[in-house]
Design a protein around this motif. Structure first.
Motif, PDB file in Angstrom:
ATOM      1  N   TYR A 231       0.807  -1.222   0.000  1.00 32.74           N
ATOM      2  CA  TYR A 231       0.000   0.000   0.000  1.00 32.74           C
ATOM      3  C   TYR A 231       0.843   1.277   0.000  1.00 32.74           C
ATOM      4  O   TYR A 231       0.335   2.365  -0.298  1.00 32.74           O
ATOM      5  CB  TYR A 231      -0.914   0.025   1.231  1.00 32.74           C
ATOM      6  CG  TYR A 231      -0.173   0.016   2.552  1.00 32.74           C
ATOM      7  CD1 TYR A 231       0.271   1.205   3.138  1.00 32.74           C
ATOM      8  CD2 TYR A 231       0.107  -1.177   3.205  1.00 32.74           C
ATOM      9  CE1 TYR A 231       0.964   1.194   4.347  1.00 32.74           C
ATOM     10  CE2 TYR A 231       0.800  -1.202   4.408  1.00 32.74           C
ATOM     11  CZ  TYR A 231       1.226  -0.008   4.971  1.00 32.74           C
ATOM     12  OH  TYR A 231       1.925  -0.017   6.148  1.00 32.74           O
ATOM     13  N   VAL A 232       2.125   1.185   0.318  1.00 34.59           N
ATOM     14  CA  VAL A 232       2.960   2.386   0.423  1.00 34.59           C
ATOM     15  C   VAL A 232       3.342   2.939  -0.944  1.00 34.59           C
ATOM     16  O   VAL A 232       3.290   4.146  -1.187  1.00 34.59           O
ATOM     17  CB  VAL A 232       4.227   2.093   1.257  1.00 34.59           C
ATOM     18  CG1 VAL A 232       5.235   3.242   1.139  1.00 34.59           C
ATOM     19  CG2 VAL A 232       3.856   1.890   2.716  1.00 34.59           C
ATOM     20  N   ARG A 233       3.706   2.058  -1.860  1.00 30.85           N
ATOM     21  CA  ARG A 233       4.180   2.517  -3.170  1.00 30.85           C
ATOM     22  C   ARG A 233       3.114   3.274  -3.963  1.00 30.85           C
ATOM     23  O   ARG A 233       3.435   4.283  -4.601  1.00 30.85           O
ATOM     24  CB  ARG A 233       4.721   1.327  -3.965  1.00 30.85           C
ATOM     25  CG  ARG A 233       5.975   0.738  -3.332  1.00 30.85           C
ATOM     26  CD  ARG A 233       6.520  -0.425  -4.122  1.00 30.85           C
ATOM     27  NE  ARG A 233       7.626  -1.065  -3.416  1.00 30.85           N
ATOM     28  CZ  ARG A 233       8.305  -2.110  -3.884  1.00 30.85           C
ATOM     29  NH1 ARG A 233       7.978  -2.631  -5.064  1.00 30.85           N
ATOM     30  NH2 ARG A 233       9.293  -2.629  -3.179  1.00 30.85           N
ATOM     31  N   PRO A 234       1.858   2.834  -3.964  1.00 34.00           N
ATOM     32  CA  PRO A 234       0.833   3.639  -4.654  1.00 34.00           C
ATOM     33  C   PRO A 234       0.718   5.055  -4.078  1.00 34.00           C
ATOM     34  O   PRO A 234       0.499   6.016  -4.831  1.00 34.00           O
ATOM     35  CB  PRO A 234      -0.452   2.838  -4.426  1.00 34.00           C
ATOM     36  CG  PRO A 234       0.011   1.432  -4.253  1.00 34.00           C
ATOM     37  CD  PRO A 234       1.307   1.533  -3.514  1.00 34.00           C
ATOM     38  N   ILE A 235       0.864   5.187  -2.773  1.00 36.06           N
ATOM     39  CA  ILE A 235       0.812   6.511  -2.151  1.00 36.06           C
ATOM     40  C   ILE A 235       2.011   7.346  -2.609  1.00 36.06           C
ATOM     41  O   ILE A 235       1.875   8.533  -2.966  1.00 36.06           O
ATOM     42  CB  ILE A 235       0.806   6.395  -0.614  1.00 36.06           C
ATOM     43  CG1 ILE A 235      -0.427   5.644  -0.137  1.00 36.06           C
ATOM     44  CG2 ILE A 235       0.877   7.783   0.027  1.00 36.06           C
ATOM     45  CD1 ILE A 235      -0.425   5.349   1.362  1.00 36.06           C
ATOM     46  N   LEU A 236       3.200   6.732  -2.609  1.00 39.06           N
ATOM     47  CA  LEU A 236       4.416   7.416  -3.040  1.00 39.06           C
ATOM     48  C   LEU A 236       4.280   7.892  -4.482  1.00 39.06           C
ATOM     49  O   LEU A 236       4.612   9.047  -4.806  1.00 39.06           O
ATOM     50  CB  LEU A 236       5.613   6.470  -2.902  1.00 39.06           C
ATOM     51  CG  LEU A 236       6.980   7.005  -3.329  1.00 39.06           C
ATOM     52  CD1 LEU A 236       7.435   8.133  -2.415  1.00 39.06           C
ATOM     53  CD2 LEU A 236       8.019   5.881  -3.342  1.00 39.06           C
ATOM     54  N   LEU A 237       3.782   7.020  -5.340  1.00 34.63           N
ATOM     55  CA  LEU A 237       3.641   7.376  -6.755  1.00 34.63           C
ATOM     56  C   LEU A 237       2.552   8.420  -6.980  1.00 34.63           C
ATOM     57  O   LEU A 237       2.675   9.270  -7.867  1.00 34.63           O
ATOM     58  CB  LEU A 237       3.343   6.119  -7.575  1.00 34.63           C
ATOM     59  CG  LEU A 237       4.519   5.137  -7.714  1.00 34.63           C
ATOM     60  CD1 LEU A 237       4.041   3.793  -8.239  1.00 34.63           C
ATOM     61  CD2 LEU A 237       5.583   5.712  -8.640  1.00 34.63           C
ATOM     62  N   SER A 238       1.501   8.384  -6.166  1.00 35.57           N
ATOM     63  CA  SER A 238       0.427   9.354  -6.349  1.00 35.57           C
ATOM     64  C   SER A 238       0.883  10.766  -6.015  1.00 35.57           C
ATOM     65  O   SER A 238       0.419  11.738  -6.628  1.00 35.57           O
ATOM     66  CB  SER A 238      -0.775   8.980  -5.475  1.00 35.57           C
ATOM     67  OG  SER A 238      -0.468   9.132  -4.093  1.00 35.57           O
ATOM     68  N   TYR A 239       1.796  10.907  -5.075  1.00 28.71           N
ATOM     69  CA  TYR A 239       2.297  12.230  -4.700  1.00 28.71           C
ATOM     70  C   TYR A 239       3.481  12.683  -5.555  1.00 28.71           C
ATOM     71  O   TYR A 239       3.598  13.857  -5.893  1.00 28.71           O
ATOM     72  CB  TYR A 239       2.724  12.233  -3.221  1.00 28.71           C
ATOM     73  CG  TYR A 239       1.581  12.449  -2.258  1.00 28.71           C
ATOM     74  CD1 TYR A 239       1.096  13.722  -1.978  1.00 28.71           C
ATOM     75  CD2 TYR A 239       0.979  11.364  -1.629  1.00 28.71           C
ATOM     76  CE1 TYR A 239       0.050  13.915  -1.097  1.00 28.71           C
ATOM     77  CE2 TYR A 239      -0.078  11.546  -0.741  1.00 28.71           C
ATOM     78  CZ  TYR A 239      -0.534  12.831  -0.477  1.00 28.71           C
ATOM     79  OH  TYR A 239      -1.581  13.017   0.392  1.00 28.71           O
ATOM     80  N   TRP A 240       4.363  11.744  -5.901  1.00 27.37           N
ATOM     81  CA  TRP A 240       5.634  12.155  -6.503  1.00 27.37           C
ATOM     82  C   TRP A 240       5.958  11.445  -7.815  1.00 27.37           C
ATOM     83  O   TRP A 240       6.996  11.738  -8.419  1.00 27.37           O
ATOM     84  CB  TRP A 240       6.780  11.898  -5.511  1.00 27.37           C
ATOM     85  CG  TRP A 240       6.569  12.560  -4.181  1.00 27.37           C
ATOM     86  CD1 TRP A 240       6.238  11.967  -3.009  1.00 27.37           C
ATOM     87  CD2 TRP A 240       6.644  13.958  -3.908  1.00 27.37           C
ATOM     88  NE1 TRP A 240       6.106  12.891  -2.009  1.00 27.37           N
ATOM     89  CE2 TRP A 240       6.355  14.144  -2.534  1.00 27.37           C
ATOM     90  CE3 TRP A 240       6.931  15.096  -4.679  1.00 27.37           C
ATOM     91  CZ2 TRP A 240       6.338  15.391  -1.928  1.00 27.37           C
ATOM     92  CZ3 TRP A 240       6.916  16.337  -4.075  1.00 27.37           C
ATOM     93  CH2 TRP A 240       6.629  16.476  -2.722  1.00 27.37           C
ATOM     94  N   GLY A 241       5.106  10.545  -8.286  1.00 24.77           N
ATOM     95  CA  GLY A 241       5.402   9.805  -9.507  1.00 24.77           C
ATOM     96  C   GLY A 241       5.167  10.602 -10.773  1.00 24.77           C
ATOM     97  O   GLY A 241       4.687  11.745 -10.756  1.00 24.77           O
ATOM     98  N   ASN A 242       5.535   9.987 -11.896  1.00 26.62           N
ATOM     99  CA  ASN A 242       5.302  10.571 -13.221  1.00 26.62           C
ATOM    100  C   ASN A 242       5.938  11.958 -13.372  1.00 26.62           C
ATOM    101  O   ASN A 242       5.361  12.863 -13.987  1.00 26.62           O
ATOM    102  CB  ASN A 242       3.794  10.653 -13.508  1.00 26.62           C
ATOM    103  CG  ASN A 242       3.137   9.283 -13.488  1.00 26.62           C
ATOM    104  OD1 ASN A 242       3.709   8.313 -13.977  1.00 26.62           O
ATOM    105  ND2 ASN A 242       1.956   9.203 -12.887  1.00 26.62           N
ATOM    106  N   ASN A 243       7.092  12.127 -12.786  1.00 23.94           N
ATOM    107  CA  ASN A 243       7.884  13.351 -12.945  1.00 23.94           C
ATOM    108  C   ASN A 243       7.126  14.605 -12.485  1.00 23.94           C
ATOM    109  O   ASN A 243       7.260  15.683 -13.073  1.00 23.94           O
ATOM    110  CB  ASN A 243       8.322  13.523 -14.409  1.00 23.94           C
ATOM    111  CG  ASN A 243       9.615  14.296 -14.509  1.00 23.94           C
ATOM    112  OD1 ASN A 243      10.471  14.239 -13.631  1.00 23.94           O
ATOM    113  ND2 ASN A 243       9.773  15.037 -15.599  1.00 23.94           N
TER     114      ASN A 243
END
Length: 566
Positions: A414-426
């Motif tokens: 569950y942590v990685r989706p949160i990380l990507l939602s805030y800081w992913g995709n440049n």
């Protein structure tokens, strides 16, 4: 003539006075002697028990008053400490001191002499002189042990310590830094204040480690639980490796992939002559040579969602060796240990190995990892077993343009989706946060990002552990660990707060703010220390001092010695 009569008169009067005076003074003298004697008796009655107690209180180990102080005057923190280990610091903000010209802060030492084991089933309280702790290692410095001290040692044979590591002492007043409180959302200060050392300890063994009200056990709380006196040592422990067990589950080391730690350790311990004894009666530790990875690959029924047959296999193995040998039953397995890296290992070994020391990659204090008994096994991703040290190293601190980097399966946990939602995709050019990177030969894209980034994000997947923690250290990248309740590898010895950053999962939205609040000077010192501890995370075909093999043995023996309640 008159004068003579007067003199005679006076003499006669004195002859009557002296006897009276003598009687009076004698009475006073007797009263004085009696009073003095009474005072002495009273004093002895009151104080003698304490005096006797102090003479025979070598079985009590008082904790140094200074050891509980988390913030204090730095001028006191090295005055009375033995120079065999490095002090540990609180997680509070601390001024970093540039010690690049000083002796390495993380310098363990190895003992060389043999120990004489105590009698079997020895459970009595023993004086400090007879109990030696494990080797001195980086990030640790014991408080002075007073004359009157006691440690309850576990049953079975307790030698003076393990694979050792004899180091040259640190310079007086040498200091180590620590990162700021990464979970302080409003923190914008840099290099604030000084921190006094925290003397770590291993607590009495409990089934479940206590967590805070939030259900999260922070790295700060872990450090507090390790705050007790340590005892130096100079002896060597011996390990017996059971020969029983059929391949491939037993005696089959897998040297590649993310679970390779258990395989490398098995390979090296089974071929070792320095720490391994063929005479089981001379052993202080007993190694159970099974592979949790091979257990899963061999016995797990796909899509069954059941581990019962795996657990039964391990129980049958324990039943077999406990009938053939007396050692398991002697301590209920407390002097036995295993090294298992698969995610399922904690649950598979929880019941039947409840007293056994388990070196686990999945070191989650909320999911079966027993803090103070079990030890955290580094998860190492070995891509080429023939060249486990290939591509190690990275750019210097001044040549790392990327602030932070992460790449990994986005759907793991569950942590990685949160990380990507805030800081992913440049979303922020300073943070290179990706899902899975496109394949490249030798995984060059992934490695180059790690070698060119200041901070490497180590976000948990399905479990708290991740191979990225060790990978970051391989490539001189400061680890940023986002995994609540994760016990870092070799936590008994290394002061992780001095070379890594810990961010609570709830603070992911503030990730950039936290990293930007760390000054350039602080970052350079963190990276310098990453380079220093790197040697403790390397596999060698032939073990070398201070490397991963020795560190695992050290941690196992350390926890064996300090299992006070066993």
């Amino acid at each position: 003539m008159a004068n003579q009569d007067s003199y005679t008169d006076t003499a006669m009067k004195m002859s009557y006075v002296f006897p009276w005076l003598w009687k009076v003074e004698s009475r006073r003298l007797l009263w004085l002697l009696g009073l003095t004697f009474a005072l002495i008796v009273t004093f002895q009655y009151v104080e003698l028990p304490y005096s006797i107690s102090s003479l025979f209180s070598s079985t009590k180990m008082p904790v140094s008053r200074n050891s509980t102080s988390l913030i204090g005057d730095r001028k006191h923190h090295n005055d009375n400490l033995t120079p065999a280990m490095v002090p540990s610091f609180s997680q509070n903000n601390a001024t970093l001191v540039d010690d690049s010209d000083k002796e390495a802060a993380f310098q363990p030492s190895l003992p060389t002499s043999n120990s004489s084991p105590v009698k079997e089933n020895a459970t009595a309280t023993a004086p400090v002189a007879s109990v030696e702790a494990p080797a001195a290692l980086p990030g640790l410095k014991p408080s002075p042990v007073k004359d009157n001290a006691t440690v309850n040692v576990a049953s079975a044979k307790v030698p003076a310590a393990l694979p050792g590591l004899n180091q040259s002492p640190l310079k007086q007043n040498a200091t180590l830094p620590t990162t700021s409180k990464v979970h302080d959302k409003n923190s914008t200060k840099e290099d604030v204040g000084d921190a006094s050392p925290v003397v770590r300890f291993v607590p009495d063994i409990k089934e479940n480690a206590k967590t805070t009200d939030s259900g999260v056990m922070s790295i700060y709380e872990m450090s507090k639980q390790l705050r007790r006196n340590r005892i130096s040592h100079n002896r060597l422990a011996k390990v017996y490796v059971y020969k029983e067990g059929d391949k491939p589950i037993m005696h089959t080391p897998r040297l590649g992939g993310i679970y390779s730690s258990e395989g490398w350790f098995m390979k090296l311990i089974e071929s070792n002559n320095k720490y391994v004894t063929k005479d089981a009666t001379k052993a202080h530790l007993f190694y159970l040579p099974f592979s949790s990875q091979m257990l899963e690959e061999t016995l797990y029924v796909k899509n069954s969602h059941s581990h019962r047959n795996l657990i039964k296999y391990l129980k049958d193995y324990i039943d077999f060796i406990s009938i053939k040998y007396p050692f398991w039953n002697r301590t209920s397995g407390a002097d036995h240990f295993l090294a298992a890296c698969h995610d399922w290992a904690p649950s598979e070994t929880r019941k039947h190995f409840s007293k056994t020391i388990r070196a686990l990659c999945n070191s989650d204090v909320k999911e079966g990892f027993v803090f103070g008994k079990d030890t955290s096994l580094p998860e190492t991703y070995v891509r080429d077993p023939k060249k486990p040290l290939s591509n190690i190293g990275g750019k210097s601190a001044s040549k790392r343009p990327t602030l932070a980097f992460f790449a990994g399966q986005p759907d793991h946990g569950y942590v990685r989706p949160i990380l990507l939602s805030y800081w992913g995709n440049n979303k922020d050019p300073d943070l290179k946060i990706f899902g899975k990177l496109p394949r490249s030969k030798g995984n060059k894209n992934y490695l180059q990002f790690m070698k060119r980034s200041k901070y490497c994000i180590c976000a948990k997947g399905y479990e708290v552990n991740s191979p990225r923690v060790v990978e970051a250290i391989f490539y001189d990248c400061v680890p940023v660990i986002i995994s609540d309740n994760f016990v870092p590898p070799f936590f008994e010895a290394l002061n992780w707060e001095s070379f890594a950053v810990f961010v609570l999962e709830k603070d992911i939205p503030n990730l950039k703010k936290i990293l930007m609040s760390i000054s350039e000077r602080r970052y350079k010192q963190l990276q310098m220390r990453v380079k220093r501890v790197q040697k403790h995370f390397l596999w060698h075909v032939k073990p070398e001092k201070y490397d991963m093999f020795h560190m695992i043995l050290h941690s196992v023996w350390f926890n064996r010695v300090f299992q006070i309640s066993v």
